[in-house]
Write a protein that holds these residues in place. Structure first.
Motif, PDB file in Angstrom:
ATOM      1  N   UNK A  27       0.877  -1.175   0.000  1.00  0.00           N
ATOM      2  CA  UNK A  27       0.000   0.000   0.000  1.00  0.00           C
ATOM      3  C   UNK A  27       0.908   1.216   0.000  1.00  0.00           C
ATOM      4  N   UNK A  28       1.191   1.720  -1.187  1.00  0.00           N
ATOM      5  CA  UNK A  28       2.153   2.810  -1.293  1.00  0.00           C
ATOM      6  C   UNK A  28       3.536   2.304  -0.896  1.00  0.00           C
ATOM      7  N   UNK A  29       4.057   2.846   0.216  1.00  0.00           N
ATOM      8  CA  UNK A  29       5.377   2.423   0.688  1.00  0.00           C
ATOM      9  C   UNK A  29       5.293   1.346   1.758  1.00  0.00           C
ATOM     10  N   UNK A  30       4.108   1.098   2.301  1.00  0.00           N
ATOM     11  CA  UNK A  30       3.941   0.080   3.330  1.00  0.00           C
ATOM     12  C   UNK A  30       3.812  -1.294   2.690  1.00  0.00           C
ATOM     13  N   UNK A  31       4.411  -2.286   3.342  1.00  0.00           N
ATOM     14  CA  UNK A  31       4.390  -3.647   2.823  1.00  0.00           C
ATOM     15  C   UNK A  31       3.971  -4.604   3.925  1.00  0.00           C
ATOM     16  N   UNK A  32       2.919  -5.372   3.665  1.00  0.00           N
ATOM     17  CA  UNK A  32       2.479  -6.427   4.568  1.00  0.00           C
ATOM     18  C   UNK A  32       2.967  -7.731   3.957  1.00  0.00           C
ATOM     19  N   UNK A  33       4.015  -8.292   4.548  1.00  0.00           N
ATOM     20  CA  UNK A  33       4.663  -9.457   3.958  1.00  0.00           C
ATOM     21  C   UNK A  33       3.964 -10.755   4.320  1.00  0.00           C
ATOM     22  N   UNK A  34       3.844 -11.614   3.342  1.00  0.00           N
ATOM     23  CA  UNK A  34       3.338 -12.961   3.507  1.00  0.00           C
ATOM     24  C   UNK A  34       4.473 -13.782   4.110  1.00  0.00           C
ATOM     25  N   UNK A  35       4.289 -14.271   5.324  1.00  0.00           N
ATOM     26  CA  UNK A  35       5.355 -15.007   6.011  1.00  0.00           C
ATOM     27  C   UNK A  35       5.406 -16.483   5.626  1.00  0.00           C
ATOM     28  N   UNK A  36       4.282 -17.037   5.170  1.00  0.00           N
ATOM     29  CA  UNK A  36       4.221 -18.471   4.887  1.00  0.00           C
ATOM     30  C   UNK A  36       4.421 -18.816   3.417  1.00  0.00           C
ATOM     31  N   UNK A  37       3.778 -18.077   2.543  1.00  0.00           N
ATOM     32  CA  UNK A  37       3.844 -18.402   1.128  1.00  0.00           C
ATOM     33  C   UNK A  37       3.037 -19.649   0.810  1.00  0.00           C
ATOM     34  N   UNK A  38       3.071 -20.024  -0.448  1.00  0.00           N
ATOM     35  CA  UNK A  38       2.344 -21.203  -0.906  1.00  0.00           C
ATOM     36  C   UNK A  38       3.147 -21.862  -2.012  1.00  0.00           C
ATOM     37  N   UNK A  39       3.185 -23.181  -1.998  1.00  0.00           N
ATOM     38  CA  UNK A  39       3.885 -23.912  -3.047  1.00  0.00           C
ATOM     39  C   UNK A  39       2.966 -24.065  -4.247  1.00  0.00           C
ATOM     40  N   UNK A  40       3.480 -23.666  -5.393  1.00  0.00           N
ATOM     41  CA  UNK A  40       2.733 -23.764  -6.638  1.00  0.00           C
ATOM     42  C   UNK A  40       3.675 -24.259  -7.724  1.00  0.00           C
ATOM     43  N   UNK A  41       3.139 -24.885  -8.763  1.00  0.00           N
ATOM     44  CA  UNK A  41       4.016 -25.472  -9.783  1.00  0.00           C
ATOM     45  C   UNK A  41       4.845 -24.479 -10.583  1.00  0.00           C
ATOM     46  N   UNK A  42       4.300 -23.262 -10.827  1.00  0.00           N
ATOM     47  CA  UNK A  42       5.042 -22.301 -11.647  1.00  0.00           C
ATOM     48  C   UNK A  42       4.458 -20.899 -11.484  1.00  0.00           C
ATOM     49  N   UNK A  43       5.056 -19.942 -12.174  1.00  0.00           N
ATOM     50  CA  UNK A  43       4.641 -18.547 -12.059  1.00  0.00           C
ATOM     51  C   UNK A  43       3.228 -18.339 -12.615  1.00  0.00           C
ATOM     52  N   UNK A  44       2.826 -19.117 -13.595  1.00  0.00           N
ATOM     53  CA  UNK A  44       1.468 -18.978 -14.135  1.00  0.00           C
ATOM     54  C   UNK A  44       0.427 -19.371 -13.092  1.00  0.00           C
ATOM     55  N   UNK A  45       0.707 -20.399 -12.316  1.00  0.00           N
ATOM     56  CA  UNK A  45      -0.197 -20.786 -11.230  1.00  0.00           C
ATOM     57  C   UNK A  45      -0.208 -19.704 -10.152  1.00  0.00           C
ATOM     58  N   UNK A  46       0.942 -19.089  -9.899  1.00  0.00           N
ATOM     59  CA  UNK A  46       1.019 -17.994  -8.928  1.00  0.00           C
ATOM     60  C   UNK A  46       0.227 -16.785  -9.420  1.00  0.00           C
ATOM     61  N   UNK A  47       0.289 -16.510 -10.713  1.00  0.00           N
ATOM     62  CA  UNK A  47      -0.477 -15.400 -11.292  1.00  0.00           C
ATOM     63  C   UNK A  47      -1.975 -15.654 -11.137  1.00  0.00           C
ATOM     64  N   UNK A  48      -2.418 -16.872 -11.410  1.00  0.00           N
ATOM     65  CA  UNK A  48      -3.835 -17.214 -11.271  1.00  0.00           C
ATOM     66  C   UNK A  48      -4.281 -17.064  -9.820  1.00  0.00           C
ATOM     67  N   UNK A  49      -3.445 -17.490  -8.900  1.00  0.00           N
ATOM     68  CA  UNK A  49      -3.742 -17.348  -7.466  1.00  0.00           C
ATOM     69  C   UNK A  49      -3.841 -15.877  -7.085  1.00  0.00           C
ATOM     70  N   UNK A  50      -2.935 -15.061  -7.597  1.00  0.00           N
ATOM     71  CA  UNK A  50      -2.948 -13.625  -7.302  1.00  0.00           C
ATOM     72  C   UNK A  50      -4.208 -12.968  -7.835  1.00  0.00           C
TER      73      UNK A  50
END
Length: 93
Positions: A27-50
């Motif tokens: 949000x502008x300069x503030x960042x709320x970091x995801x500490x856990x993440x998620x395992x996905x097969x590739x960047x396209x799957x990550x894009x779909x999730x996003x």
């Protein structure tokens, strides 16, 4: 005379885990970091999730004008940014 038995070893199969992607909210300069993440097969799957996450959260946020969902890899490299497109973009055809 001795007979030798020659055996061939099976090829070593290395288990490659799926890459882990992190979905941070900026949000502008503030960042709320995801500490856990998620395992996905590739960047396209990550894009779909996003895209699905943005669609789900878009209506829950009152002012999402500057908010972006940022995908990073395990090394913290930014791979993709998905804006929430709120405010002046709302209702645009």
């Amino acid at each position: 005379m001795h007979s030798r038995v020659i055996t061939r070893e099976a090829p070593i199969r290395r288990w490659n885990p799926m890459p882990r992607y992190f979905f941070n909210i900026r949000d502008g300069y503030d960042l709320d970091e995801d500490e856990e993440g998620i395992e996905l097969p590739d960047i396209e799957a990550a894009r779909a999730e996003a895209l699905a996450t943005v669609e789900e959260l878009r209506d829950q946020l009152t002012d999402a004008g500057n908010i972006e969902l940022e995908i990073t890899d395990e090394e913290g490299r930014r791979l993709l940014t998905v804006p929430f497109f709120r405010g002046s973009h709302r209702g645009r055809r």
